[in-house]
Scaffold this motif. Sequence first.
Motif, PDB file in Angstrom:
ATOM      1  N   CYS A   1      -3.222  -2.985  -9.924  1.00  0.00           N
ATOM      2  CA  CYS A   1      -2.618  -3.444  -8.672  1.00  0.00           C
ATOM      3  C   CYS A   1      -3.554  -4.410  -7.939  1.00  0.00           C
ATOM      4  CB  CYS A   1      -2.275  -2.269  -7.777  1.00  0.00           C
ATOM      5  SG  CYS A   1      -1.009  -1.192  -8.485  1.00  0.00           S
TER       6      CYS A   1
ATOM      7  N   ILE B   1       2.719   1.475  -3.578  1.00  0.00           N
ATOM      8  CA  ILE B   1       1.865   1.766  -4.735  1.00  0.00           C
ATOM      9  C   ILE B   1       1.684   3.266  -4.936  1.00  0.00           C
ATOM     10  CG2 ILE B   1      -0.523   1.650  -5.552  1.00  0.00           C
ATOM     11  CD1 ILE B   1      -0.580  -1.229  -4.504  1.00  0.00           C
ATOM     12  N   SER B   2       1.615   4.007  -3.851  1.00  0.00           N
ATOM     13  CA  SER B   2       1.322   5.437  -3.978  1.00  0.00           C
ATOM     14  C   SER B   2       2.415   6.216  -4.692  1.00  0.00           C
ATOM     15  CB  SER B   2       1.051   6.045  -2.602  1.00  0.00           C
ATOM     16  OG  SER B   2       2.207   5.933  -1.793  1.00  0.00           O
ATOM     17  N   PHE B   3       3.643   5.686  -4.726  1.00  0.00           N
ATOM     18  CA  PHE B   3       4.694   6.449  -5.403  1.00  0.00           C
ATOM     19  C   PHE B   3       5.608   5.629  -6.300  1.00  0.00           C
ATOM     20  CE2 PHE B   3       6.120   5.423  -1.147  1.00  0.00           C
ATOM     21  CZ  PHE B   3       7.383   4.904  -1.346  1.00  0.00           C
TER      22      PHE B   3
ATOM     23  N   GLU C   1       0.827  -1.207   0.000  1.00  0.00           N
ATOM     24  CA  GLU C   1       0.000   0.000   0.000  1.00  0.00           C
ATOM     25  C   GLU C   1       0.863   1.261   0.000  1.00  0.00           C
ATOM     26  OE1 GLU C   1      -3.862   1.568   2.417  1.00  0.00           O
ATOM     27  OE2 GLU C   1      -2.238   0.717   3.603  1.00  0.00           O
ATOM     28  N   ARG C   2       1.890   1.254   0.783  1.00  0.00           N
ATOM     29  CA  ARG C   2       2.790   2.415   0.833  1.00  0.00           C
ATOM     30  C   ARG C   2       3.554   2.573  -0.472  1.00  0.00           C
ATOM     31  NH1 ARG C   2       4.647   2.358   7.070  1.00  0.00           N
ATOM     32  NH2 ARG C   2       2.534   2.565   7.839  1.00  0.00           N
TER      33      ARG C   2
ATOM     34  N   SER D   1      -8.166  -1.543 -10.226  1.00  0.00           N
ATOM     35  CA  SER D   1      -6.856  -1.102 -10.683  1.00  0.00           C
ATOM     36  C   SER D   1      -5.999  -2.327 -11.024  1.00  0.00           C
ATOM     37  CB  SER D   1      -6.163  -0.279  -9.599  1.00  0.00           C
ATOM     38  OG  SER D   1      -5.708  -1.130  -8.569  1.00  0.00           O
TER      39      SER D   1
ATOM     40  N   THR E   1       4.685   2.350  -8.540  1.00  0.00           N
ATOM     41  CA  THR E   1       3.889   1.219  -9.010  1.00  0.00           C
ATOM     42  C   THR E   1       4.750   0.143  -9.655  1.00  0.00           C
ATOM     43  OG1 THR E   1       2.101   2.782  -9.404  1.00  0.00           O
ATOM     44  CG2 THR E   1       1.848   0.612 -10.364  1.00  0.00           C
TER      45      THR E   1
END
Length: 122
Positions: free
Chosen positions: A117, A50-52, A47-48, A115, A54
Amino acid sequence: MKLEQEIERMALAMMIRNTHVGRDLIANLKCQLTLVEVAGVLLVSFERLISFDTDSFFWAVEHLVPADVMAEIRSITSPAIYQRLIGKGFLPGRDISVSENGQLLLNERAKTVLSPCCLVLI
């Protein structure tokens, strides 16, 4: 063991794409935690990440996560995704279903609302 510290270490190993460090961290976690807890640590790390980054997320799923941990991750994420799709109006048996081995099956329309992901985790 401080979980926050382990999550940060795992996310960093994924970001730098270091298989040796990542596998050592996972092996260490497996010695100290249950399989469900290890899967939880990886999910929070994902989760952490994916935000920056991928690309590193996809690399980690493909190259780092052992099969037993990935199976546990899927057992955690699949019911949540199933419920999310039902909440969006998708119909069980028509749009979404579960195979006899517990794998979440989606039609093409259901896949479009998730998504990439999410898709890789089911």
